[in-house]
Write a protein that holds these residues in place. Structure first.
Motif, PDB file in Angstrom:
ATOM      1  N   VAL A 141      -6.759   8.449  -6.156  1.00 18.73           N
ATOM      2  CA  VAL A 141      -5.388   7.930  -6.076  1.00 18.73           C
ATOM      3  C   VAL A 141      -5.350   6.677  -5.205  1.00 18.73           C
ATOM      4  O   VAL A 141      -6.322   6.351  -4.511  1.00 18.73           O
ATOM      5  N   THR A 142      -4.226   5.993  -5.251  1.00 13.11           N
ATOM      6  CA  THR A 142      -4.010   4.824  -4.410  1.00 13.11           C
ATOM      7  C   THR A 142      -4.204   5.216  -2.947  1.00 13.11           C
ATOM      8  O   THR A 142      -3.679   6.231  -2.507  1.00 13.11           O
ATOM      9  N   GLY A 143      -4.973   4.435  -2.247  1.00 12.03           N
ATOM     10  CA  GLY A 143      -5.172   4.723  -0.831  1.00 12.03           C
ATOM     11  C   GLY A 143      -6.297   5.701  -0.559  1.00 12.03           C
ATOM     12  O   GLY A 143      -6.517   6.128   0.562  1.00 12.03           O
ATOM     13  N   SER A 144      -7.059   6.043  -1.611  1.00  7.96           N
ATOM     14  CA  SER A 144      -8.158   6.992  -1.417  1.00  7.96           C
ATOM     15  C   SER A 144      -9.454   6.283  -1.026  1.00  7.96           C
ATOM     16  O   SER A 144     -10.467   6.931  -0.812  1.00  7.96           O
ATOM     17  N   GLY A 145      -9.405   4.952  -0.964  1.00  8.88           N
ATOM     18  CA  GLY A 145     -10.585   4.222  -0.513  1.00  8.88           C
ATOM     19  C   GLY A 145     -11.467   3.698  -1.625  1.00  8.88           C
ATOM     20  O   GLY A 145     -12.654   3.457  -1.421  1.00  8.88           O
ATOM     21  N   LYS A 146     -10.900   3.453  -2.804  1.00 15.24           N
ATOM     22  CA  LYS A 146     -11.690   2.924  -3.920  1.00 15.24           C
ATOM     23  C   LYS A 146     -12.189   1.508  -3.609  1.00 15.24           C
ATOM     24  O   LYS A 146     -13.351   1.188  -3.847  1.00 15.24           O
TER      25      LYS A 146
END
Ligand code: ADP
Ligand code: ZN
Ligand code: ZN
Length: 701
Positions: free
Chosen positions: A175-180
Motif C-alpha cells: 500500500v501507499t506508504g509501505s516503503g516501495k
C-alpha cells in the motif's frame, strides 16, 4: 563508384504502402539504427537505417541518395530496434511510424551540424557537474533508512534478479506508504553499482519532480534525467541523448520513456503499474508496462512492477507463479490504515436525502460534515473527492423539462458557475448560460446534480470556518496554480481539499486525517468490466492519502457516501483486502471468459453517420469471417461507444476476442489488409469512415 543500397525507415503509416522500409543509395555501407536524412517526394525527412530481410533488390540508378548521416550518434542498438519491431507488430502499426514517433521531435528536426553542437553542450554540462550532482544546487546525500524485514527481503530478491541470467519480473505489492519507493532506490543502487543504467517509469508527469528529487538526493553525483512530454523540445532531446550516449545513469519518465535507448540497461521499475496512463490512447495504442516487461525479458533485465492494487492481469500472473511476488503488507512507522466508514444514503432521514425543493442541492451526509468539522477543530486536514468537475452536470428547465444537451455530442453540457458557462467536456463547446429556457422561455432553469465546484460551495456553506481549496482540471488550468494550491496544502493553509481523482494520486500529504469519497457508486454498475477494478484502485489510493503521519495521534478515517454499502467491493475495501477483491474479480472474469483469461482487441470506426460506421464494421466482420485465421476468434457485433457522438462524429466499435494471444495476433495481421482495402474501396467520401483503428488489449471498452 561503389554504390550500396540501404534500407531506411521513414514515418509513414502502414497503409501508405511504404513498408517495411524504403531503399536509398549510399556511398558507404551503413549499419542499422543510424539516424539519417533522406529525400521523400519533395521533402527531406528524418529516417533510420534498418535491417531488412531482402534489401538491395532495386536498380540503384533509380534510387535517390541519402542526404546526410548523423554519424555523431552511435547507432541505436539491436535491442532497441527489436523493441520497435515488436511494438509495431503487436499493436498492428508500421515499423517506420513507431520508430520515428518514439524519437524526440527535435532529433528528427535537427541536422548533423546542430546535433554535433547539442552533444558537445551536453558533454560540457555533464563535465561541469562531474564529481557533483547534475542538479545545479548542492544536494545533501540522503541518509539511507534501515530497511524493514519485508523491504530487505524484496531488495534481496530484486538484487539477486539483477545479477541473474534470466531475471524475470517481480511484483512489489504494497500500500501507499509501505516503503516501495525505498525498495526502488535500493534496487537502482544495485544496478548502478554494477555499472548499469536504471529506467523508472511513473504514470503522471506531476509525479516526476517528486521522484526525481528523491533519487537525486539519494544518488548525489549520479546523472539523472527526466523524459516525458512536459519537457521543452530541447530538454527532451538532451535527456534522450544522455540516455542514448550512456551518460545518464538513471532515466525517470512517463510511458514514452519505455522507448529510451539505454545501452547499459540493468533495471526497469514501473511504479503504480496498474495505472491506465501507461496505455497510450491514440496512434499506436501501446502499453508501456507491457512493453517494459517485454523489454526486460529480451534484454535480460530485471523488471519491478509496484502497486497497492495491481492490475488483475499482473495479479493473475503472480498467482500463477510467472512473476515473483514481494509484499510490503505494513505501512512504514506502523501508521494504521484508515478506518473505512460507509454512510448508507438510503438510511438518512428523507429531508437530508431528498433534493431540497428550493435549491435542489444533492445531499451531503451529516455524519461526514460533522467529522470534517471535528478534524478542523483538531487542526487536521481533510480531502473530499468527487469524480465530476464543474458545478452541476446538467441544467434543467422546471417547466418543460429541457436539459442542457450538447448539440454536437451525445452528452450534457456541464454548468460552470464561476464563469456562468455551459461547457461540453467532450467537444469543448462553451457558451454563456441562457437567461431562460431556450425551449419554452421559462426563466426557472436550475442545476441538477453536483460537481466539485458545487461541492466546494456546499462545504463552505456548511462549514463557514473551513479554509477550502479545490483541485481539478478547471482550477488548475493556469500554469502554476496546481503547484500553488499543493503548496498551500503542504503549508497547512488549507483545511479541506476538494477535488476530482487528481487529488487522490501520489501526493504525499502529511496532515490528512480524513478522506471522503462523495458518490463513488456510479462506476459500480458500468458496462465496462474493468470499472470495479479501477474504482477499487482509486479508493485504495485515496485512502492511502490519510494518516501517513503516524505521529499525528488521532486515527485516520475514510468516509464513503453510498447507496450500496453492502456491495462486495466496498466490503473488501473496508477490510483493506485487495487479495479478496482480486480473487472475486478473477473468478468472475474466468467464468465470463474476460481478460486475463482471454485476449481482446477492438476495431474502432469514426464516421459522420451511424450508418457509415456500422457498414464499415459490418463489412470488416464479414471479411474477418472468411479468414482461416479467425478460427477460435470471437467476432462480436458492432456497438456504439458509451458516448456515441462527439463533435458530430459517430463512434462505434467492434470487439474481437480469443483465448489465445497468438491466434488473436495472427487474425489481426491477416485482417488488416482487408480493412485497408475496405476503407479505400468506398469511393464516395460520404460513404467512408473518417478514421478507423485497432486497439490491442484495450483498457476501456
Ligand atoms: P511508498 O512508495 O510505498 O508509498 P515510501 O518508500 O515512499 O513508500 O515510504 C513511505 C515513507 O517512509 C517515506 O517518507 C520514506 O522515506 C519512509 N521510509 C521508507 N522506508 C523506510 C524505512 N525502512 N525506515 C524508515 N523510513 C522509511
Ligand atoms: Zn423549458
Ligand atoms: Zn460536445
Amino acid at each position: 563508384m561503389a554504390e550500396i543500397v540501404v534500407s531506411v525507415l521513414v514515418d509513414a503509416p502502414r497503409h501508405a504502402g511504404l513498408t517495411p522500409a524504403l531503399s536509398y543509395r549510399s556511398q558507404h555501407p551503413l549499419e542499422p539504427g543510424l539516424l539519417v536524412r533522406v529525400p521523400l517526394g519533395r521533402r527531406e525527412v528524418a529516417g533510420l537505417t534498418w535491417q531488412v530481410g531482402e534489401a538491395g533488390f532495386a536498380r540503384t540508378d533509380e534510387l535517390r541518395e541519402i542526404t546526410e548521416v548523423a554519424d555523431v550518434l552511435p547507432p541505436l542498438n539491436a535491442d532497441w530496434c527489436a523493441l520497435v519491431e515488436f511494438t509495431a507488430s503487436y499493436y498492428q502499426r508500421s515499423v517506420g511510424e513507431i520508430a520515428l514517433a518514439v524519437l524526440p521531435p527535435e532529433l528528427r528536426r535537427l541536422g548533423r551540424a546542430a546535433l554535433v553542437d547539442r552533444i558537445r553542450r551536453l558533454h560540457r554540462a555533464f563535465n561541469a557537474a562531474a564529481g557533483g550532482p547534475v542538479a545545479s544546487e548542492p544536494v545533501a546525500a540522503d541518509g539511507e533508512p534501515a530497511l524493514t524485514p519485508d523491504q530487505s527481503a524484496a531488495v534481496a530478491a530484486i538484487g539477486a534478479a539483477i545479477g541473474a541470467a534470466a531475471p524475470g519480473t517481480t511484483l512489489l505489492h504494497g500500500v501507499t506508504g509501505s516503503g516501495k519507493t525505498e525498495v526502488y532506490l535500493r534496487a537502482a543502487a544495485h544496478a548502478l553499482a554494477a555499472g548499469r543504467q536504471a529506467l523508472v517509469l511513473v504514470p503522471e508527469i506531476n509525479l516526476t519532480p517528486q521522484l526525481i528529487e528523491r533519487f537525486t538526493r539519494r544518488f548525489a553525483g549520479r546523472r539523472i534525467v527526466a523524459l516525458h512530454s512536459g519537457l521543452t523540445p530541447a530538454q527532451r532531446l538532451r535527456s534522450w541523448l544522455a540516455a542514448q550516449l550512456g551518460l545518464a545513469d538513471l532515466v525517470l519518465g512517463t510511458r514514452l520513456a519505455v522507448f529510451a535507448p539505454l545501452p547499459r540497461l540493468g533495471l526497469v521499475v514501473v511504479d503504480e503499474e496498474h495505472d491506465a496512463s501507461y496505455k497510450q490512447q491514440e496512434g499506436a495504442r501501446y502499453s508501456a508496462r507491457d512493453l517494459a516487461i517485454w523489454r526486460g525479458r529480451r534484454e535480460g533485465v530485471a523488471v519491478v512492477l509496484g502497486s497497492a492494487t495491481p492490475s488483475l492481469e499482473t495479479w493473475q500472473r503472480a498467482e500463477a507463479g510467472r512473476y515473483l511476488r514481494q509484499s510490503l503488507p505494513e505501512r512504514i512507522g506502523g501508521a494504521a490504515w484508515p478506518a473505512i466508514r460507509l454512510v448508507d444514503m438510503a438510511r438518512l432521514p428523507k429531508a437530508t436525502v431528498g433534493l431540497r425543493a428550493e435549491t435542489r442541492t444533492p445531499a451531503l451526509a451529516p455524519q461526514i460534515v460533522a467529522a470534517l468539522h471535528e478534524r478542523i477543530e483538531r487542526g487536521e486536514q481533510s480531502l473530499v473527492f468527487l469524480n465530476r468537475r464543474g458545478y452541476a452536470p446538467v441544467l434543467q428547465c422546471g417547466e418543460c423539462g429541457w436539459l442542457s444537451g450538447c448539440p454536437h455530442c451525445s452528452a450534457w453540457r456541464v454548468f460552470h458557475k464561476q464563469d456562468r458557462t455551459l461547457r461540453c467536456h467532450h467537444c469543448g463547446l462553451a457558451a454563456p448560460v441562457p437567461r431562460a429556457c431556450p425551449e419554452c422561455g421559462n426563466p426557472d432553469i436550475a442545476p441538477v446534480g453536483r460537481g466539485t465546484e458545487r461541492l466546494e460551495e456546499q462545504l463552505a456553506a456548511l462549514l463557514p470556518e473551513a479554509r477550502i481549496a479545490r483541485i481539478d482540471a478547471d482550477s488548475t488550468r493556469r500554469k502554476g496554480t496546481l503547484e500553488a494550491t499543493l503548496g498551500a496544502v503542504h503549508a497547512g493553509e488549507v483545511d479541506i481539499l476538494v477535488g476530482t481523482q487528481m487529488v487522490a494520486k501520489g501526493h504525499d500529504f502529511r496532515r490528512i486525517g480524513l478522506v471522503a469519497a462523495i458518490n463513488p457508486d456510479s462506476s459500480l454498475f458500468s458496462s465496462d468490466f474493468r470499472a470495479p477494478e479501477r474504482l477499487f484502485a482509486l479508493l485504495m489510493q485515496a485512502a492511502g492519502r490519510a494518516g501517513r503521519d503516524a505521529a499525528s495521534g488521532t486515527p485516520s478515517e475514510m468516509w464513503l457516501q453510498t447507496w450500496h454499502p453492502t456491495h462486495p467491493l466496498y466490503q473488501a475495501l473496508a477490510r483493506h483486502d485487495y487479495t479478496a477483491f482480486a480473487a472475486s474479480q478473477l473468478k468472475e472474469r474466468r467464468s465470463a471468459g474476460l481478460p486475463p483469461f482471454s485476449h481482446l482487441a477492438v476495431l474502432r470506426a469514426d464516421a459522420k453517420t451511424v450508418a457509415v460506421a456500422r457498414a464499415f464494421l459490418d463489412a470488416a466482420a464479414t471479411a474477418a469471417r472468411t479468414l482461416a485465421e479467425s478460427a477460435e476468434v470471437m467476432i462480436y457485433a458492432p456497438v456504439p461507444l458509451d458516448i456515441a457522438r462527439v463533435a458530430d462524429v459517430e463512434r462505434m466499435q467492434m470487439l474481437v476476442e480469443s483465448a489465445s494471444r497468438q491466434r488473436l495476433q495472427a487474425m489481426l495481421r491477416a485482417w488488416l489488409p482487408h480493412l485497408d482495402a475496405l476503407h479505400l474501396a468506398r469511393g464516395d467520401a460520404a460513404q467512408r469512415v473518417l478514421r478507423w483503428a485497432i486497439d490491442v488489449d484495450p483498457l476501456t471498452i
